[in-house]
Design a protein around this motif. Structure first.
Motif, mmCIF file in Angstrom:
data_model
loop_
_atom_site.group_PDB
_atom_site.id
_atom_site.type_symbol
_atom_site.label_atom_id
_atom_site.label_comp_id
_atom_site.label_asym_id
_atom_site.label_seq_id
_atom_site.Cartn_x
_atom_site.Cartn_y
_atom_site.Cartn_z
ATOM 1 N N GLU A 9 -0.480 6.316 4.405
ATOM 2 C CA GLU A 9 -0.103 6.145 5.861
ATOM 3 C C GLU A 9 0.564 5.250 6.424
ATOM 4 O OE1 GLU A 9 -2.467 8.239 10.152
ATOM 5 O OE2 GLU A 9 -4.058 7.686 8.423
ATOM 6 N N ARG A 10 -0.729 3.906 6.655
ATOM 7 C CA ARG A 10 0.402 2.512 7.195
ATOM 8 C C ARG A 10 1.697 2.606 6.291
ATOM 9 N NH1 ARG A 10 -4.323 -1.488 7.254
ATOM 10 N NH2 ARG A 10 -5.484 -0.426 8.914
ATOM 11 N N LEU A 11 1.881 2.658 5.112
ATOM 12 C CA LEU A 11 3.247 2.048 4.520
ATOM 13 C C LEU A 11 3.764 3.693 4.328
ATOM 14 C CD1 LEU A 11 1.598 0.740 1.668
ATOM 15 C CD2 LEU A 11 2.566 -0.808 3.499
ATOM 16 N N GLU A 12 3.556 4.881 4.840
ATOM 17 C CA GLU A 12 4.861 5.749 4.693
ATOM 18 C C GLU A 12 5.003 6.452 3.329
ATOM 19 O OE1 GLU A 12 7.576 5.175 7.792
ATOM 20 O OE2 GLU A 12 6.494 5.120 9.425
ATOM 21 N N VAL A 13 3.797 5.915 2.189
ATOM 22 C CA VAL A 13 4.097 6.650 1.653
ATOM 23 C C VAL A 13 2.639 7.313 0.613
ATOM 24 C CG1 VAL A 13 5.302 4.427 0.696
ATOM 25 C CG2 VAL A 13 3.121 4.768 0.070
ATOM 26 N N SER A 14 3.377 8.395 -0.299
ATOM 27 C CA SER A 14 2.026 9.142 -1.025
ATOM 28 C C SER A 14 1.099 8.310 -1.471
ATOM 29 C CB SER A 14 2.637 9.202 -2.270
ATOM 30 O OG SER A 14 3.369 9.036 -2.735
ATOM 31 N N THR A 15 -0.117 8.561 -1.649
ATOM 32 C CA THR A 15 -1.405 8.347 -2.029
ATOM 33 C C THR A 15 -0.932 7.700 -3.582
ATOM 34 O OG1 THR A 15 -2.747 9.422 -0.534
ATOM 35 C CG2 THR A 15 -3.825 8.467 -2.350
ATOM 36 N N ARG A 16 -0.456 8.769 -4.216
ATOM 37 C CA ARG A 16 -0.068 8.695 -5.495
ATOM 38 C C ARG A 16 0.620 7.048 -5.759
ATOM 39 N NH1 ARG A 16 3.180 12.885 -9.056
ATOM 40 N NH2 ARG A 16 1.277 13.430 -8.976
ATOM 41 N N THR A 17 1.981 6.658 -4.608
ATOM 42 C CA THR A 17 2.324 5.609 -4.899
ATOM 43 C C THR A 17 1.954 4.110 -4.540
ATOM 44 O OG1 THR A 17 4.171 6.465 -4.210
ATOM 45 C CG2 THR A 17 4.607 4.537 -3.719
ATOM 46 N N VAL A 18 0.641 4.423 -4.244
ATOM 47 C CA VAL A 18 -0.329 3.150 -3.537
ATOM 48 C C VAL A 18 -1.345 2.715 -4.818
ATOM 49 C CG1 VAL A 18 -2.068 2.560 -2.260
ATOM 50 C CG2 VAL A 18 -0.556 3.867 -1.051
ATOM 51 N N TYR A 19 -1.911 3.680 -5.675
ATOM 52 C CA TYR A 19 -2.025 3.894 -6.984
ATOM 53 C C TYR A 19 -1.199 3.343 -7.639
ATOM 54 C CZ TYR A 19 -6.361 5.847 -5.239
ATOM 55 O OH TYR A 19 -7.765 6.119 -4.929
ATOM 56 N N ARG A 20 -0.109 4.159 -8.322
ATOM 57 C CA ARG A 20 1.058 3.105 -8.441
ATOM 58 C C ARG A 20 1.094 1.498 -8.192
ATOM 59 N NH1 ARG A 20 6.214 5.473 -7.445
ATOM 60 N NH2 ARG A 20 6.473 3.603 -6.211
ATOM 61 N N ASP A 21 1.320 1.061 -7.175
ATOM 62 C CA ASP A 21 1.301 -0.047 -6.927
ATOM 63 C C ASP A 21 0.608 -1.061 -7.355
ATOM 64 O OD1 ASP A 21 4.582 0.657 -6.119
ATOM 65 O OD2 ASP A 21 3.956 0.305 -3.887
ATOM 66 N N VAL A 22 -1.011 -0.919 -6.786
ATOM 67 C CA VAL A 22 -2.258 -1.640 -7.069
ATOM 68 C C VAL A 22 -1.727 -2.211 -8.837
ATOM 69 C CG1 VAL A 22 -4.389 -1.296 -7.619
ATOM 70 C CG2 VAL A 22 -3.052 -0.718 -5.256
ATOM 71 N N GLU A 23 -1.599 -0.779 -9.782
ATOM 72 C CA GLU A 23 -1.121 -1.349 -10.812
ATOM 73 C C GLU A 23 -0.111 -1.917 -11.345
ATOM 74 O OE1 GLU A 23 -0.654 2.281 -13.051
ATOM 75 O OE2 GLU A 23 -2.638 3.264 -12.801
ATOM 76 N N SER A 24 0.643 -2.383 -10.556
ATOM 77 C CA SER A 24 1.585 -2.945 -10.870
ATOM 78 C C SER A 24 1.594 -4.439 -10.167
ATOM 79 C CB SER A 24 3.260 -2.179 -9.931
ATOM 80 O OG SER A 24 3.717 -1.553 -10.477
ATOM 81 N N LEU A 25 0.880 -4.385 -9.499
ATOM 82 C CA LEU A 25 0.338 -5.672 -8.823
ATOM 83 C C LEU A 25 -0.902 -6.166 -9.829
ATOM 84 C CD1 LEU A 25 -0.324 -4.732 -5.321
ATOM 85 C CD2 LEU A 25 1.764 -6.463 -6.140
ATOM 86 N N SER A 26 -1.862 -5.488 -9.902
ATOM 87 C CA SER A 26 -2.782 -6.441 -11.314
ATOM 88 C C SER A 26 -2.275 -6.200 -12.193
ATOM 89 C CB SER A 26 -3.562 -4.999 -11.444
ATOM 90 O OG SER A 26 -4.782 -5.738 -12.400
ATOM 91 N N ALA A 27 -1.268 -6.077 -12.794
ATOM 92 C CA ALA A 27 -0.168 -6.181 -14.141
ATOM 93 C C ALA A 27 0.293 -7.339 -13.769
ATOM 94 C CB ALA A 27 0.520 -5.217 -14.514
ATOM 95 N N ALA A 28 0.586 -7.578 -12.659
ATOM 96 C CA ALA A 28 1.376 -8.881 -12.311
ATOM 97 C C ALA A 28 0.983 -10.290 -11.785
ATOM 98 C CB ALA A 28 2.372 -9.433 -10.838
#
Length: 316
Positions: A9-28
């Motif tokens: 809600e804060r980032l104005e994206v979908s929940t799926r996008t949040v989980y996807r970005d978390v995975e990307s950050l973790s991989a980085a």
């Protein structure tokens, strides 16, 4: 722990996008993780702090080549700049610090031109304040070649510094205008919100105004010959007026031919400073202007200044 739905809600994206970005950050390498379930969410490992370890050596060096040191001082940000650089230095990986320190001591950029002469004091506080508070500005302004002040109400887009000279970029009655900051005698913020053209940014307006200055059609084309040993000086002084590289002949020919463009024929008076090392060949009108000017100068120096009437003598 922050619920994924709240982040979405804060980032104005979908929940799926949040989980996807978390995975990307973790991989980085960022220690972020997700916990599912009723009390789950997104969290960082305790004690984690971001740093700038992702910078390469060249990127770290680039940060310490401060090409606009005078700019920060003019805006009252010199101390803030020093503090920011110290913080960046602390955050840099130890392997990058020596290169950054050496760069800051070995590279210096001076934006002023040679022999530019003393500059008029420029008070940027009022201009800067209006720019960041998004309000209209009322200025008292002196145009080049004029002595009287004019009053304008403008809608500022921002400030630009070019070759050490500050400019206010603004709209006046919906049209872009350029004002030299050192010609602003007074500036007062109004209570009226700024009215900029929709979707137009500072960089766009500056580019439009810059092109208008640099690509202004020339009214007079001038051909001249100049001593080859004066070419370097001519390129420095006449740069904006030159339309192309000089033409040289045989190696033993002491003369080169240059082409220039001026808005009006009277502007060729600029060439008088080269004395007998430069001769205008064409057009005849330009030759007449220089001949007249040279005769006038000769008349000034032909007489004895002590013999002039007191009213005609320059004050000391």
């Amino acid at each position: 722990m922050v619920p994924a739905s709240e982040l979405a809600e804060r980032l104005e994206v979908s929940t799926r996008t949040v989980y996807r970005d978390v995975e990307s950050l973790s991989a980085a390498g960022v220690p972020v993780y997700a916990e599912r379930g009723r009390h789950g969410g997104i969290a960082l490992l305790p004690g984690f702090r971001t740093d700038v370890t992702g910078l390469t050596t060249d990127e770290a060096r680039a940060l310490f080549i401060m090409a606009t040191q005078g700019t920060h001082s003019a805006l009252g940000l010199a101390d803030a700049l020093g503090s920011a650089l110290r913080k960046v230095m602390v955050a840099l990986p130890a392997s990058h610090r020596p290169a950054a320190e050496v760069t800051s001591r070995r590279i210096l950029v001076d934006p002023d031109r040679w022999r530019s002469g003393p500059r008029a004091a420029v008070a940027l506080d009022e201009l800067n304040g209006a720019v960041f508070r998004d309000v209209r500005l009322r200025i008292r302004y002196r145009h080049g070649g004029e002595t009287r002040l004019r009053t304008y109400t403008v809608d500022p887009y921002g400030l630009v510094v070019k070759a050490g000279t500050w400019y206010l970029v603004a709209d006046r009655r919906g049209r872009p205008r350029l004002f030299r900051a050192d010609r602003v005698a007074a500036a007062v913020e109004t209570d009226v919100p700024v009215r900029r053209r929709a979707g137009v940014e500072l960089a766009q307006v500056w580019e439009e105004l810059r092109r208008g200055v640099e690509e202004r059609p020339a009214g007079v084309r001038v051909t001249a010959r100049i001593r080859r040993d004066r070419l370097d000086l001519a390129e420095r002084i006449l740069g904006p007026a030159l339309t192309g590289p000089p033409r040289t002949g045989a190696a033993d020919d002491p003369w080169a031919v240059i082409e220039l463009a001026y808005p009006v024929v009277e502007a060729v008076r600029q060439l008088l400073q080269f004395g007998d090392t430069l001769e205008v060949l064409d057009p005849p009108a330009a030759r007449r202007v220089l001949a007249r000017a040279a005769a006038d100068i000769g008349a000034v120096y032909a007489g004895d200044p002590a013999a002039r009437p007191p009213d005609d003598r320059p004050s000391r």
